[in-house]
Scaffold this motif. Structure first.
Motif, PDB file in Angstrom:
ATOM      1  N   PHE A 143       0.817  -1.221   0.000  1.00 18.12           N
ATOM      2  CA  PHE A 143       0.000   0.000   0.000  1.00 18.12           C
ATOM      3  C   PHE A 143       0.851   1.272   0.000  1.00 18.12           C
ATOM      4  N   ASP A 144       2.028   1.228   0.664  1.00 17.04           N
ATOM      5  CA  ASP A 144       2.916   2.406   0.609  1.00 17.04           C
ATOM      6  C   ASP A 144       3.280   2.692  -0.841  1.00 17.04           C
ATOM      7  N   MET A 145       3.588   1.631  -1.584  1.00 17.99           N
ATOM      8  CA  MET A 145       4.054   1.811  -2.958  1.00 17.99           C
ATOM      9  C   MET A 145       2.898   2.106  -3.915  1.00 17.99           C
ATOM     10  N   LEU A 146       1.711   1.597  -3.583  1.00 14.13           N
ATOM     11  CA  LEU A 146       0.541   1.945  -4.396  1.00 14.13           C
ATOM     12  C   LEU A 146       0.255   3.446  -4.247  1.00 14.13           C
ATOM     13  N   ASP A 147       0.389   3.959  -3.034  1.00 18.73           N
ATOM     14  CA  ASP A 147       0.225   5.407  -2.818  1.00 18.73           C
ATOM     15  C   ASP A 147       1.260   6.171  -3.634  1.00 18.73           C
ATOM     16  N   LYS A 148       2.473   5.653  -3.655  1.00 14.88           N
ATOM     17  CA  LYS A 148       3.541   6.318  -4.414  1.00 14.88           C
ATOM     18  C   LYS A 148       3.196   6.330  -5.905  1.00 14.88           C
ATOM     19  N   ALA A 149       2.724   5.176  -6.400  1.00 18.06           N
ATOM     20  CA  ALA A 149       2.359   5.075  -7.823  1.00 18.06           C
ATOM     21  C   ALA A 149       1.273   6.098  -8.162  1.00 18.06           C
ATOM     22  N   THR A 150       0.304   6.233  -7.260  1.00 16.07           N
ATOM     23  CA  THR A 150      -0.797   7.173  -7.491  1.00 16.07           C
ATOM     24  C   THR A 150      -0.287   8.612  -7.462  1.00 16.07           C
ATOM     25  N   SER A 151       0.747   8.855  -6.621  1.00 15.93           N
ATOM     26  CA  SER A 151       1.250  10.236  -6.518  1.00 15.93           C
ATOM     27  C   SER A 151       2.091  10.626  -7.740  1.00 15.93           C
ATOM     28  N   ILE A 152       2.648   9.642  -8.448  1.00 14.75           N
ATOM     29  CA  ILE A 152       3.475  10.022  -9.607  1.00 14.75           C
ATOM     30  C   ILE A 152       2.723   9.923 -10.930  1.00 14.75           C
TER      31      ILE A 152
ATOM     32  N   ARG B 294     -10.465   1.343  -1.748  1.00 17.29           N
ATOM     33  CA  ARG B 294     -10.464   2.751  -1.334  1.00 17.29           C
ATOM     34  C   ARG B 294      -9.351   3.536  -2.019  1.00 17.29           C
ATOM     35  N   LYS B 295      -8.285   2.817  -2.413  1.00 14.05           N
ATOM     36  CA  LYS B 295      -7.150   3.500  -3.034  1.00 14.05           C
ATOM     37  C   LYS B 295      -7.295   3.607  -4.560  1.00 14.05           C
ATOM     38  N   LEU B 296      -8.314   2.937  -5.117  1.00 17.63           N
ATOM     39  CA  LEU B 296      -8.504   2.970  -6.571  1.00 17.63           C
ATOM     40  C   LEU B 296      -9.688   3.869  -6.924  1.00 17.63           C
ATOM     41  N   ASN B 297      -9.836   4.146  -8.215  1.00 18.33           N
ATOM     42  CA  ASN B 297     -10.952   4.981  -8.674  1.00 18.33           C
ATOM     43  C   ASN B 297     -11.950   4.140  -9.448  1.00 18.33           C
ATOM     44  N   ARG B 298     -13.142   4.681  -9.557  1.00 23.15           N
ATOM     45  CA  ARG B 298     -14.190   4.013 -10.323  1.00 23.15           C
ATOM     46  C   ARG B 298     -13.678   3.659 -11.717  1.00 23.15           C
ATOM     47  N   GLY B 299     -13.907   2.420 -12.143  1.00 18.67           N
ATOM     48  CA  GLY B 299     -13.450   1.990 -13.472  1.00 18.67           C
ATOM     49  C   GLY B 299     -12.101   1.285 -13.455  1.00 18.67           C
ATOM     50  N   ASP B 300     -11.299   1.512 -12.391  1.00 21.85           N
ATOM     51  CA  ASP B 300      -9.998   0.819 -12.302  1.00 21.85           C
ATOM     52  C   ASP B 300     -10.230  -0.689 -12.204  1.00 21.85           C
ATOM     53  N   ILE B 301      -9.181  -1.425 -12.559  1.00 21.05           N
ATOM     54  CA  ILE B 301      -9.332  -2.890 -12.642  1.00 21.05           C
ATOM     55  C   ILE B 301      -8.354  -3.597 -11.706  1.00 21.05           C
ATOM     56  N   LEU B 302      -8.815  -4.699 -11.139  1.00 26.40           N
ATOM     57  CA  LEU B 302      -7.982  -5.543 -10.281  1.00 26.40           C
ATOM     58  C   LEU B 302      -8.079  -6.974 -10.798  1.00 26.40           C
ATOM     59  N   LEU B 303      -6.926  -7.580 -11.081  1.00 31.41           N
ATOM     60  CA  LEU B 303      -6.913  -8.995 -11.495  1.00 31.41           C
ATOM     61  C   LEU B 303      -6.245  -9.787 -10.372  1.00 31.41           C
ATOM     62  N   VAL B 304      -7.011 -10.671  -9.736  1.00 28.40           N
ATOM     63  CA  VAL B 304      -6.473 -11.429  -8.595  1.00 28.40           C
ATOM     64  C   VAL B 304      -6.425 -12.918  -8.915  1.00 28.40           C
ATOM     65  N   GLY B 305      -5.296 -13.559  -8.594  1.00 25.69           N
ATOM     66  CA  GLY B 305      -5.164 -15.006  -8.753  1.00 25.69           C
ATOM     67  C   GLY B 305      -5.625 -15.717  -7.487  1.00 25.69           C
ATOM     68  N   PHE B 306      -6.541 -16.668  -7.647  1.00 26.42           N
ATOM     69  CA  PHE B 306      -7.030 -17.449  -6.497  1.00 26.42           C
ATOM     70  C   PHE B 306      -6.755 -18.927  -6.746  1.00 26.42           C
ATOM     71  N   ASP B 307      -6.132 -19.580  -5.780  1.00 24.81           N
ATOM     72  CA  ASP B 307      -5.964 -21.027  -5.857  1.00 24.81           C
ATOM     73  C   ASP B 307      -7.231 -21.671  -5.296  1.00 24.81           C
ATOM     74  N   LEU B 308      -7.861 -22.536  -6.100  1.00 27.79           N
ATOM     75  CA  LEU B 308      -9.159 -23.100  -5.713  1.00 27.79           C
ATOM     76  C   LEU B 308      -8.986 -24.339  -4.835  1.00 27.79           C
ATOM     77  N   LYS B 309      -9.994 -24.615  -4.017  1.00 27.39           N
ATOM     78  CA  LYS B 309     -10.026 -25.863  -3.254  1.00 27.39           C
ATOM     79  C   LYS B 309     -10.035 -27.029  -4.237  1.00 27.39           C
TER      80      LYS B 309
ATOM     81  N   ASN C  26     -18.466  -7.812  -1.711  1.00 23.69           N
ATOM     82  CA  ASN C  26     -18.441  -7.138  -0.406  1.00 23.69           C
ATOM     83  C   ASN C  26     -17.348  -6.090  -0.292  1.00 23.69           C
ATOM     84  N   SER C  27     -16.485  -6.000  -1.306  1.00 21.48           N
ATOM     85  CA  SER C  27     -15.442  -4.966  -1.196  1.00 21.48           C
ATOM     86  C   SER C  27     -15.574  -3.916  -2.306  1.00 21.48           C
ATOM     87  N   GLY C  28     -16.718  -3.877  -2.970  1.00 18.48           N
ATOM     88  CA  GLY C  28     -16.979  -2.762  -3.896  1.00 18.48           C
ATOM     89  C   GLY C  28     -16.482  -2.989  -5.319  1.00 18.48           C
TER      90      GLY C  28
END
Ligand SMILES: C[S@@+](CC[C@H](N)C(=O)[O-])C[C@H]1O[C@@H](n2cnc3c(N)ncnc32)[C@H](O)[C@@H]1O
Length: 327
Positions: free
Chosen positions: A148-157, A188-203, A303-305
């Motif tokens: 999150f520290d570095m995500l804030d940095k990315a957003t600031s630059i 909370r750190k992203l804006n509307r329309g931004d994208i998140l790709l998450v890898g999940f290992d399934l049961k 549940n996380s928007g």
């Protein structure tokens, strides 16, 4: 936080050193606990690369299958509006899987900057060398530090739209409650329309899961024990590494796959002026690798928007890269 531009393309957080206080706090808790983010010194990075190459560690091949064979599907999902973007990878490691996406985006002359974030400066150097050779035209801004520290940095630059990758087992290194909290914080750190790709290992079959972390060659054991070696070197601790043994469990009901180190004797360990007492057979809780159902994933997104845009699975249906958009 003290951030500095080290070269044109590498930014590091020079105050990442909570190592000592986190370790002391963890060893004072019950049960004793060490945070797995500290596994990744130079030796830990090398051991993790060996883990990824192990036949038992199916996660790498599953996600490689997705990134090699469904690259265009991922590209289409993240380039839906043609605007330039920052592609931020949290805990990028050596970018083994994401490099296929980076190549496809560059070949298609898509306007983006790659921003890998990792707490290990060593693995970011490995990543930079590899990508400079494989994709010389790729623009890279490496960010060394906490997610999150570095995500804030990315957003600031840069104020371009964001596409965030969080691959491999990274989200699984949190328990369910922590991962919900993490996704909410990310939202909370992203804006509307931004994208998140998450890898999940399934049961899946519990034997398959347990074998992946209980390899015959003992590499996962060395990976866990290496944190004791790191503490001896960097914190002047005096762990007798031969007096600890790796132990792995998997609970198919909760999906929690957990690594422990067992103290093989009653013993004391010193870190500076502090003394830590271990009973014989006392455990240190080292790492969780949480496994998910598809329902867990949908609940977490909703549940996380986030809204789920696409779910891309490997051919065995063992792993899913879930693509979410901020609503
Ligand atoms: C399990 S490896 C996975 C690497 C890569 N995502 C993959 O799938 O191959 C986890 C990586 O995340 C990094 N990492 C772990 N915790 C972190 C944190 N809190 N902040 C930044 N990087 C972290 C580690 O240094 C390591 O390179």
């Amino acid at each position: 936080m003290n951030l500095q531009l080290v070269s044109n393309h590498k930014i590091e957080n020079s105050q990442t050193d909570n190592f000592h206080s986190d370790i002391v706090e963890g060893l004072k808790s019950t049960p004793k606990k060490l945070h797995s983010k500290y596994f990744y010194d130079k030796a830990g990075d090398r051991l993790f690369q060996q883990i990824m190459a192990m036949p038992e560690y199916y996660l790498t091949n599953c996600e490689l299958d997705i990134f090699k064979n469904k690259t265009q599907e991922i590209t289409d999902a993240i380039t839906f509006d043609d605007s330039p973007f920052d592609l931020i990878e949290l805990g990028a490691g050596d970018a083994m899987k994401s490099s296929f996406l980076l190549k496809n985006l560059t070949d298609n002359q898509i306007d983006f900057t790659y921003m890998p974030i990792d707490i290990s400066g060593n693995i970011l150097s490995v990543l930079n060398e590899k990508l400079n050779n494989e994709i010389p035209e790729l623009e890279i801004v490496s960010l060394e530090g906490e997610y999150f520290d570095m995500l804030d940095k990315a957003t600031s630059i840069s104020n371009r739209r964001k596409v965030v990758l969080f691959l491999g087992g990274n989200i699984g290194n949190m328990d369910m409650e922590e991962s919900y909290h993490f996704c909410n914080e990310l939202r909370r750190k992203l804006n509307r329309g931004d994208i998140l790709l998450v890898g999940f290992d399934l049961k899946k079959n519990p034997h398959t899961i347990l074998n992946a972390y209980n390899d015959a060659a003992g590499i996962t054991s060395s990976f866990n024990l290496n944190l004791l070696v790191r503490m001896n070197r960097e914190l002047e601790a005096d762990f007798d590494v031969l007096n600890y043994q790796h132990y792995q469990t998997y609970d198919p009901v909760s999906g929690a796959c957990k690594s422990y180190l067992i103290s093989l004797a009653e013993q004391n360990v010193h870190i500076g002026n502090e003394v830590f007492h271990f009973e014989e057979n006392e455990v240190i809780d080292m790492e969780i690798s949480q496994k998910f159902s598809k329902k867990n994933i949908r609940n977490m997104a909703n549940n996380s928007g986030f809204h789920i845009l696409n779910e891309i699975s490997d051919s065995k249906n063992w792993f899913v890269d879930s693509i979410w958009q901020v609503v």
